[in-house]
Scaffold this motif. Structure first.
Motif, short mmCIF file in Angstrom:
data_model
loop_
_atom_site.label_atom_id
_atom_site.label_comp_id
_atom_site.label_asym_id
_atom_site.label_seq_id
_atom_site.Cartn_x
_atom_site.Cartn_y
_atom_site.Cartn_z
N VAL A 119 36.42 40.11 40.24
CA VAL A 119 36.08 41.32 40.99
C VAL A 119 35.83 42.49 40.03
N ALA A 120 36.62 42.59 38.98
CA ALA A 120 36.49 43.69 38.01
C ALA A 120 35.35 43.47 37.03
N GLY A 121 34.71 42.31 37.07
CA GLY A 121 33.63 42.03 36.15
C GLY A 121 34.09 41.66 34.76
N LEU A 122 35.36 41.28 34.63
CA LEU A 122 35.90 40.91 33.32
C LEU A 122 35.51 39.50 32.91
N HIS A 123 35.31 38.63 33.89
CA HIS A 123 34.95 37.24 33.63
C HIS A 123 34.00 36.76 34.73
N PRO A 124 33.12 35.80 34.43
CA PRO A 124 32.27 35.23 35.47
C PRO A 124 33.07 34.30 36.37
N ALA A 125 32.49 33.97 37.51
CA ALA A 125 33.17 33.13 38.51
C ALA A 125 32.95 31.65 38.21
N THR A 126 33.12 31.24 36.97
CA THR A 126 32.92 29.83 36.58
C THR A 126 33.86 28.93 37.38
N GLY A 127 33.32 27.87 37.95
CA GLY A 127 34.13 26.93 38.73
C GLY A 127 34.21 27.25 40.20
N MET A 128 33.76 28.42 40.62
CA MET A 128 33.77 28.77 42.04
C MET A 128 32.45 28.34 42.67
N ALA A 185 42.10 24.12 39.34
CA ALA A 185 42.46 24.25 40.74
C ALA A 185 42.19 25.64 41.31
N ALA A 186 42.45 26.68 40.52
CA ALA A 186 42.40 28.05 41.05
C ALA A 186 41.06 28.41 41.69
N PRO A 187 39.91 28.12 41.06
CA PRO A 187 38.65 28.48 41.73
C PRO A 187 38.41 27.70 43.01
N LEU A 188 38.89 26.46 43.06
CA LEU A 188 38.75 25.67 44.28
C LEU A 188 39.59 26.25 45.41
N VAL A 189 40.79 26.71 45.07
CA VAL A 189 41.67 27.33 46.06
C VAL A 189 41.02 28.59 46.63
N LEU A 190 40.40 29.39 45.77
CA LEU A 190 39.70 30.59 46.24
C LEU A 190 38.51 30.21 47.12
N ASP A 191 37.76 29.18 46.71
CA ASP A 191 36.67 28.67 47.55
C ASP A 191 37.18 28.32 48.95
N LEU A 192 38.23 27.52 48.98
CA LEU A 192 38.74 27.02 50.25
C LEU A 192 39.24 28.15 51.14
N ALA A 193 39.93 29.11 50.56
CA ALA A 193 40.42 30.24 51.36
C ALA A 193 39.26 30.97 52.01
#
Length: 381
Positions: free
Chosen positions: A39-48, A322-330
């Motif tokens: 959200v802050a633009g510090l890193h890309p959403a790799t894996g999402m 796992a973390a990007p998948l969890v955000l996807d699923l939510a």
């Protein structure tokens, strides 16, 4: 548990709650820190996957709208947990400091989990208490809805005749009672407890699971269809996992390991039409922390009975996978709830070893189903 007492936990706000079971664990901490960083633009959403073009029109809640909270029996604050993950190389150096405010805000929304040894409360009392925590979270933060996501350590399957529900099922029942969709990213029982089936059938809520597909099984879901499509006979498929951290410690329990391996075996059985010889072994190596190495050894026959071998090595960080998948699923399940979908979301099988509602086991077919699901979500605007 009966369906009585299950309410509708939808507020009038615009934010979307993500209520983690295991909220101070590695996966939840990585998800909270990662969401803030993107959200802050510090890193890309790799894996999402939900940040790729096919999902742009699905009407998913924005990452910036997600509000985090949850249950945990651990007491280590999220900022401190994030620092430990950065020291272990799971999070980038400096990220815990950069998103400390977001981690602290999420930590303020974490409530004590259970049941802890000696807790005298009945299952129904625990479910009621957990549900009250979730509904208070939704009301106090002015959220439109919340999704409950189980990312806690794997528990053994309950023994036949157990009088009490396992902890994962207590939290799952609490989600239904609070009127919230539920996602089981673990191999634990969750909503599949026999005592919850009436409640699941009548709750009118979407749910998805079980057991997130992040590494070895992800690779199996790609390779197994290849053997079928090329008419190559698989004779044996064996595997081994070395991992540490909380997951490694939990899976040192033979019962928990058996629950984990059931999903891995299902992918092969459903794709190949039979279960090949071979087993998956899981070894706890505490020094590895959140890093995992998985080997597969596949014996197969080619033309005229020529015997061949394929071996693979997967080395990765479970929390970062796992973390990007969890955000996807939510986001996907929150959107499904918003448009009125109910029951098992089988088209989210792309994310799971043992999907609620069944469906294809091959990753390519699952991805096609996921794209169709996203398109339907977009058409529901």
């Amino acid at each position: 548990m009966s369906a009585a007492g299950i309410g509708v936990g939808v507020g009038a706000g615009v934010g979307v709650g993500v209520w983690f079971v295991g909220a101070r664990g590695s996966v939840a901490t990585t998800a909270v820190a990662g969401s803030a960083a993107v959200v802050a633009g510090l890193h890309p959403a790799t894996g999402m996957v939900t940040e790729t073009p096919p999902f742009a029109g699905a009407g998913l809640p924005a990452l910036a709208s997600l509000v985090f909270g949850g249950h945990d029996t651990a007491s280590c604050p999220l900022p401190k947990r994030a620092e430990a993950l950065a020291e272990g190389g799971v999070l980038p150096h400096g990220l815990p400091s950069a998103v400390r405010a977001e981690l602290a805000a999420a930590d303020e929304q974490i409530r004590p989990g259970g049941p802890l040894p000696g807790d005298p409360r009945t299952d129904d009392e625990l479910i009621t208490a957990f549900a009250a925590d979730i509904t208070s979270f939704v009301a106090n933060r002015g959220l439109a809805r919340a999704v409950v996501v189980n990312v806690s350590s794997t528990e053994p399957a309950p023994a036949p005749g157990d009088a009490r529900l396992p902890a994962s099922s207590l939290y799952a029942a609490a989600a239904l009672r609070a009127g919230c969709p539920y996602i089981n990213f673990t191999p634990s029982t969750g909503l599949r407890a026999a005592a919850l089936q009436d409640a699941v059938a009548t709750c009118g809520l979407p749910h998805a699971g079980r057991d997130g597909k992040t590494g070895q099984t992800l690779l199996r879901s790609v390779l197994a269809p290849m053997f079928v499509q090329r008419a190559l006979a698989v004779r044996a498929w064996s595997g081994s996992n070395l991992l540490g951290g909380g997951d490694g410690a939990a899976l040192a329990d033979p019962g928990a390991a058996a629950a984990k391996n059931a999903g891995k075996e299902r992918v092969l059985a459903d794709t190949l039409g039979t279960t090949p010889e071979g087993e998956v072994h899981i070894d706890d190596v505490p020094a590895l922390g959140d890093w995992k190495t998985a080997w597969d050894h596949i014996a197969f026959d080619g033309f005229l009975g020529s015997r061949m071998i394929l071996q693979t090595i997967w080395q990765g960080c479970d929390s970062a996978l796992a973390a990007p998948l969890v955000l996807d699923l939510a986001r996907l399940v929150a959107r499904a709830h918003e448009v009125g979908m109910t029951g098992p979301l089988s088209r989210l099988g792309f994310y799971f070893k043992d999907p609620d509602g069944g469906g294809p086991a091959g990753l390519a077919d699952q991805y096609g189903a996921l794209l169709a699901f996203a398109a339907e979500l977009g058409e529901s605007r």
